[in-house]
Write a protein that holds these residues in place. Structure first.
Motif, mmCIF file in Angstrom:
data_model
loop_
_atom_site.group_PDB
_atom_site.id
_atom_site.type_symbol
_atom_site.label_atom_id
_atom_site.label_comp_id
_atom_site.label_asym_id
_atom_site.label_seq_id
_atom_site.Cartn_x
_atom_site.Cartn_y
_atom_site.Cartn_z
ATOM 1 N N PRO A 190 0.849 -1.190 0.000
ATOM 2 C CA PRO A 190 0.000 0.000 0.000
ATOM 3 C C PRO A 190 0.885 1.242 0.000
ATOM 4 O O PRO A 190 2.000 1.209 0.511
ATOM 5 N N ASP A 191 0.416 2.300 -0.579
ATOM 6 C CA ASP A 191 1.222 3.511 -0.597
ATOM 7 C C ASP A 191 0.376 4.713 -0.205
ATOM 8 O O ASP A 191 -0.802 4.781 -0.490
ATOM 9 N N PHE A 192 1.011 5.672 0.449
ATOM 10 C CA PHE A 192 0.305 6.874 0.873
ATOM 11 C C PHE A 192 -0.262 7.631 -0.311
ATOM 12 O O PHE A 192 -1.337 8.186 -0.265
ATOM 13 N N ALA A 193 0.519 7.660 -1.381
ATOM 14 C CA ALA A 193 0.173 8.529 -2.493
ATOM 15 C C ALA A 193 -1.033 8.040 -3.272
ATOM 16 O O ALA A 193 -1.733 8.814 -3.901
ATOM 17 N N GLN A 194 -1.295 6.715 -3.193
ATOM 18 C CA GLN A 194 -2.371 6.180 -4.011
ATOM 19 C C GLN A 194 -3.739 6.548 -3.463
ATOM 20 O O GLN A 194 -3.923 6.756 -2.287
ATOM 21 N N GLU A 195 -4.701 6.603 -4.343
ATOM 22 C CA GLU A 195 -6.073 6.791 -3.916
ATOM 23 C C GLU A 195 -6.547 5.506 -3.271
ATOM 24 O O GLU A 195 -5.988 4.435 -3.484
ATOM 25 N N LYS A 196 -7.600 5.616 -2.476
ATOM 26 C CA LYS A 196 -8.159 4.436 -1.841
ATOM 27 C C LYS A 196 -8.699 3.504 -2.922
ATOM 28 O O LYS A 196 -9.614 3.843 -3.660
ATOM 29 N N LYS A 197 -8.083 2.392 -3.070
ATOM 30 C CA LYS A 197 -8.543 1.434 -4.057
ATOM 31 C C LYS A 197 -8.105 0.054 -3.620
ATOM 32 O O LYS A 197 -7.430 -0.090 -2.611
ATOM 33 N N LYS A 198 -8.467 -0.931 -4.381
ATOM 34 C CA LYS A 198 -8.139 -2.295 -3.983
ATOM 35 C C LYS A 198 -6.649 -2.559 -4.073
ATOM 36 O O LYS A 198 -5.983 -2.127 -4.999
ATOM 37 N N LEU A 199 -6.151 -3.285 -3.074
ATOM 38 C CA LEU A 199 -4.772 -3.725 -3.146
ATOM 39 C C LEU A 199 -4.752 -4.947 -4.039
ATOM 40 O O LEU A 199 -5.667 -5.749 -4.029
ATOM 41 N N SER A 200 -3.686 -5.095 -4.823
ATOM 42 C CA SER A 200 -3.623 -6.334 -5.579
ATOM 43 C C SER A 200 -2.597 -7.250 -4.923
ATOM 44 O O SER A 200 -1.512 -6.829 -4.562
ATOM 45 N N GLY A 201 -2.967 -8.463 -4.725
ATOM 46 C CA GLY A 201 -2.053 -9.412 -4.102
ATOM 47 C C GLY A 201 -1.672 -10.483 -5.090
ATOM 48 O O GLY A 201 -1.818 -10.314 -6.300
ATOM 49 N N ILE A 202 -1.158 -11.586 -4.583
ATOM 50 C CA ILE A 202 -0.866 -12.726 -5.441
ATOM 51 C C ILE A 202 -1.740 -13.861 -4.938
ATOM 52 O O ILE A 202 -1.592 -14.279 -3.790
ATOM 53 N N PRO A 203 -2.678 -14.352 -5.724
ATOM 54 C CA PRO A 203 -3.540 -15.425 -5.244
ATOM 55 C C PRO A 203 -2.749 -16.710 -5.046
ATOM 56 O O PRO A 203 -1.693 -16.905 -5.657
ATOM 57 N N GLY A 204 -3.260 -17.582 -4.191
ATOM 58 C CA GLY A 204 -2.619 -18.880 -4.006
ATOM 59 C C GLY A 204 -1.646 -18.912 -2.843
ATOM 60 O O GLY A 204 -1.475 -17.939 -2.130
ATOM 61 N N ASN A 205 -1.007 -20.063 -2.672
ATOM 62 C CA ASN A 205 -0.095 -20.276 -1.559
ATOM 63 C C ASN A 205 1.226 -20.845 -2.050
ATOM 64 O O ASN A 205 1.342 -21.303 -3.176
ATOM 65 N N LEU A 206 2.197 -20.837 -1.126
ATOM 66 C CA LEU A 206 3.510 -21.422 -1.406
ATOM 67 C C LEU A 206 3.353 -22.903 -1.749
ATOM 68 O O LEU A 206 2.566 -23.602 -1.131
ATOM 69 N N PRO A 207 4.098 -23.408 -2.732
ATOM 70 C CA PRO A 207 3.978 -24.834 -3.052
ATOM 71 C C PRO A 207 4.559 -25.710 -1.945
ATOM 72 O O PRO A 207 5.302 -25.233 -1.100
ATOM 73 N N ASP A 208 4.201 -26.981 -1.969
ATOM 74 C CA ASP A 208 4.729 -27.951 -1.012
ATOM 75 C C ASP A 208 6.197 -28.210 -1.336
ATOM 76 O O ASP A 208 6.532 -28.752 -2.382
ATOM 77 N N LEU A 209 7.079 -27.801 -0.413
ATOM 78 C CA LEU A 209 8.514 -27.876 -0.705
ATOM 79 C C LEU A 209 9.074 -29.293 -0.590
ATOM 80 O O LEU A 209 10.238 -29.529 -0.866
ATOM 81 N N SER A 210 8.231 -30.250 -0.167
ATOM 82 C CA SER A 210 8.746 -31.617 -0.060
ATOM 83 C C SER A 210 8.606 -32.371 -1.383
ATOM 84 O O SER A 210 9.130 -33.468 -1.529
ATOM 85 N N GLN A 211 7.902 -31.803 -2.343
ATOM 86 C CA GLN A 211 7.748 -32.454 -3.641
ATOM 87 C C GLN A 211 8.800 -31.914 -4.619
ATOM 88 O O GLN A 211 8.988 -30.711 -4.708
ATOM 89 N N PRO A 212 9.478 -32.806 -5.335
ATOM 90 C CA PRO A 212 10.413 -32.296 -6.345
ATOM 91 C C PRO A 212 9.630 -31.570 -7.447
ATOM 92 O O PRO A 212 8.523 -31.974 -7.796
ATOM 93 N N VAL A 213 10.195 -30.478 -7.933
ATOM 94 C CA VAL A 213 9.471 -29.664 -8.909
ATOM 95 C C VAL A 213 10.143 -29.769 -10.272
ATOM 96 O O VAL A 213 11.362 -29.654 -10.373
ATOM 97 N N HIS A 214 9.350 -30.017 -11.302
ATOM 98 C CA HIS A 214 9.898 -30.065 -12.664
ATOM 99 C C HIS A 214 9.254 -28.996 -13.514
ATOM 100 O O HIS A 214 8.989 -29.169 -14.682
ATOM 101 N N GLN A 215 8.911 -27.888 -12.890
ATOM 102 C CA GLN A 215 8.270 -26.794 -13.603
ATOM 103 C C GLN A 215 8.743 -25.511 -12.931
ATOM 104 O O GLN A 215 9.528 -25.552 -12.005
ATOM 105 N N CYS A 216 8.259 -24.374 -13.417
ATOM 106 C CA CYS A 216 8.563 -23.116 -12.748
ATOM 107 C C CYS A 216 7.834 -23.146 -11.401
ATOM 108 O O CYS A 216 6.637 -23.408 -11.358
ATOM 109 N N VAL A 217 8.545 -22.891 -10.280
ATOM 110 C CA VAL A 217 7.903 -22.988 -8.961
ATOM 111 C C VAL A 217 6.752 -22.005 -8.805
ATOM 112 O O VAL A 217 5.846 -22.213 -8.022
#
Lengths: 322, 318
Positions: A259-286
């Motif tokens: 959030p920033d002081f300068a911005q007008e009151k509006k929706k914050l944009s976040g990142i949907p979803g959660n951290l992946p399970d780090l115990s699984q080997p990943v063969h894609q972009c995390v």
């Protein structure tokens, strides 16, 4: 060309917990040049603290360094014996921990604890020399001399954090790691300590790392920023590049969720979803499962870290804006 | 007409061993009005009394003195509320893992308060309603989450559920105490957005407690700044953020780390004083602009411009 003080190459660190393997740090490489401060930014579980603890070899016993090399001030940190390591840790490099109250003994006076750390590395010093050095250190971190006779619980959070900084500077280290050093503090105290760290770093010509989840803190202290996500380095560039023109979709999301002081009151944009399970080997972009611009390709290949305009990004879709 | 009116609210905690009893003034004469439908922000550092204010207003703590009027009827004096008023005032805590029963599945935790407050006629209807809220909050598929235990969810997910739990009771007044401060940045936005969506839809009035001035500036309509139990400034969020008057608010603004704009830091005296001493202004020991008058007497909160009150002798020199 400046000297390279810290060189981390292809570092992977795993934890073994209940027969599961947690991939805390995967294939991380970066360099720190003399006089520079590099910020490691990431959310909880991104592996930033594991990275810091690997560099000064303070990992718990269930952690394994699977691959990689760390060269710090000319020492090959990972192959040094425990005894050799103990001789240089805190003398050549040191660290400021997050929870200062947990880092010091509650039943000994602050002054004695500082003196102990001093004696361990300089057995020939006399009492007077040690006290002189401690007084000098306290002046550097803006504390009155009386705190030497105090117990940790008698000091405020800001004072304790200054003690931790003094403790880290005890033996004139050349390299210092600040691990969430200002996180638990109030805004004003945090601001003051950041200002103090800035001037100390300048006057002692230190090199180091700043580990934090707070982009604001890192942008105040660092020349360069490494962004980590789920144990991987996703982007590395100068502070200005990362904040003004982030290339990786994760960094873009992170910057936009502030959030920033300068911005007008509006929706914050976040990142949907959660951290992946780090115990699984990943063969894609995390980041692909949370990424708004991921395509089929992203779920099939692990992106390598490519160099673009003097910065490094691990994304197949570099340049494509969300 | 105001929804909530607070007059000269005080909350003292007694502390110390038997012989040297002293009182900690967590709230010391706080007065304000909250209009229906607004988001009223409370800002301050640790120890300023903001959490105490939330607990007193949600009737979990009794005040030492002062008057609280909610919808025209008196709340202060007793913690015993009639069930209807109890339902209308809800609270969301900072740590969702500590505000859910670890042995109850999410479904039970959500159904129980609805049963007690007679929301809907039977459990099937209640379940339907819960699923609707969960779907709006981005849980896909919603029923998969109902059978889980709190520890099986991430902090962000559980905090969204605690917002749903409070909002299912259709409260008129909601206290949100640092509801995103322990969440990661990337999930923080989704929690704040859910809260804003729901309170807008239900026209709920919110007391938004936070230490993060930039977040408060983003979310709130009015902001009140507390320092050591005293109100030091009160105005619209826009004014507090754009033209703060009280030295403490200005210091707070200048030290908020921001990646957008580097501000000139205002120097304050080095070591923070944690309790108010003497009769002077509470901020005087740290204030860079203090003069004799500040040591002698605490300034009253005066409306200096329309809708902008401040407690500082700098603006009351006449």
């Amino acid at each position: 060309m400046k000297n390279i003080v810290l060189d981390v190459q292809d570092l992977s660190v795993h934890y073994r917990i209940n027969k599961k393997v947690i991939r805390a740090v995967e294939d991380v490489s970066f360099k720190v040049e003399e006089g520079d401060f590099v910020g490691i930014v990431g959310e909880s579980g991104s592996g930033k603290s594991t990275l810091a603890h690997t560099i000064i070899r303070l990992l718990p016993t269930n952690a394994m360094v699977v691959s990689g090399r760390i060269e710090l001030l000319g020492y090959d940190v990972l192959s040094l014996g425990e005894e050799d390591m103990r001789k240089i840790r805190w003398k050549e490099f040191s660290m400021v921990f997050q929870k200062s109250l947990n880092a010091l003994s509650p039943v000994h006076k602050v002054g004695n604890q500082l003196a102990d750390a001093m004696k361990a590395h300089n057995p020939n010093l006399t009492e007077e020399e040690i006290i002189d050095r401690l007084k000098q250190l306290l002046r550097m971190v803006n504390l009155p001399e009386r705190v030497l006779k105090a117990y940790p619980h008698q000091l405020s959070g800001g004072m304790m954090q200054r003690i931790m900084i003094a403790l880290a500077l005890l033996n004139h280290p050349k390299f210092i790691i600040f691990d969430e050093a200002t996180t638990a503090l109030d805004v004003v105290t945090q601001g003051q300590i950041i200002e103090e760290i800035k001037s100390l770093v300048k006057s002692l010509s230190l090199t180091g790392l700043v580990i934090s989840h707070d982009l604001g803190v890192v942008s105040e202290l660092c020349d360069e920023i490494v962004v980590m996500y789920a144990g991987r380095l996703v982007e590395h560039g100068t502070t200005e590049q990362i904040l003004q023109q982030p290339l990786h979709p994760y960094t873009q999301g992170l910057v936009r969720s502030l959030p920033d002081f300068a911005q007008e009151k509006k929706k914050l944009s976040g990142i949907p979803g959660n951290l992946p399970d780090l115990s699984q080997p990943v063969h894609q972009c995390v980041f692909a499962p949370r990424c708004p611009i991921a395509t089929e390709e992203c779920f099939k290949t692990v992106p390598s870290t490519e160099e673009i305009d003097g910065r490094r990004v691990a994304c197949l879709k570099v340049g494509a804006r969300i | 007409m105001s929804l909530l009116n607070v007059k000269n609210l005080k909350k003292y905690y007694s502390a110390g061993l038997i012989k040297k009893r002293y009182s900690v003034k967590a709230l010391d004469g706080v007065s304000f009005d909250v209009v229906p439908g607004e988001i009223f922000g409370v800002i301050g550092e640790s120890g300023c009394g903001k959490t105490t204010l939330g607990l007193v207003l949600s009737r979990l703590e009794r005040e030492t003195s002062g008057e609280i009027t909610f919808k025209g009827s008196k709340l202060s004096g007793t913690l015993k509320l009639d069930p209807e008023t109890r339902r209308q005032i809800q609270i969301i805590f900072q740590n969702p893992y500590e505000s859910f029963d670890p042995r109850l599945r999410i479904e039970q935790s959500l159904l129980l308060p609805m049963r007690i407050n007679h929301i809907c006629d039977n459990d099937a209807e209640r379940r339907e309603k819960i699923l609707g809220y969960m779907k709006d909050a981005g849980f896909e598929p919603p029923d998969a989450f109902l059978n889980r235990y709190p520890h099986e969810l991430s902090g962000g997910q559980l905090q969204r559920i605690s917002i749903i739990r409070a909002m299912l009771l259709k409260p008129t007044f909601l206290v949100a105490d640092e509801c995103v401060s322990m969440l990661d940045l990337s999930v923080r936005a989704s929690v704040v957005n859910l809260l804003l969506d729901l309170v807008e839809r239900e026209r709920t009035t919110v007391l938004f407690i936070t230490h993060d001035l930039s977040l408060a500036g983003h979310v709130c309509d009015h902001i009140m700044v507390l320092y050591l139990g005293k109100m030091v400034e009160l105005s619209t969020a826009k004014r507090i953020v754009e033209s703060p008057l009280h030295p403490y608010t200005r210091v707070l603004m200048s030290y908020s780390p921001s990646i957008f704009k580097k501000r000139e830091k205002i120097n304050v005296k080095k070591l923070g004083v944690e309790t108010a001493i003497g009769s002077g202004c509470v901020f005087e020991p740290r204030c860079p602009y203090s003069f004799e008058k500040c040591v002698e007497q605490m300034p009253p909160l005066i409306e200096i411009e329309p809708n902008h009150s401040v407690a500082c002798w700098l603006y009351l020199k006449t």
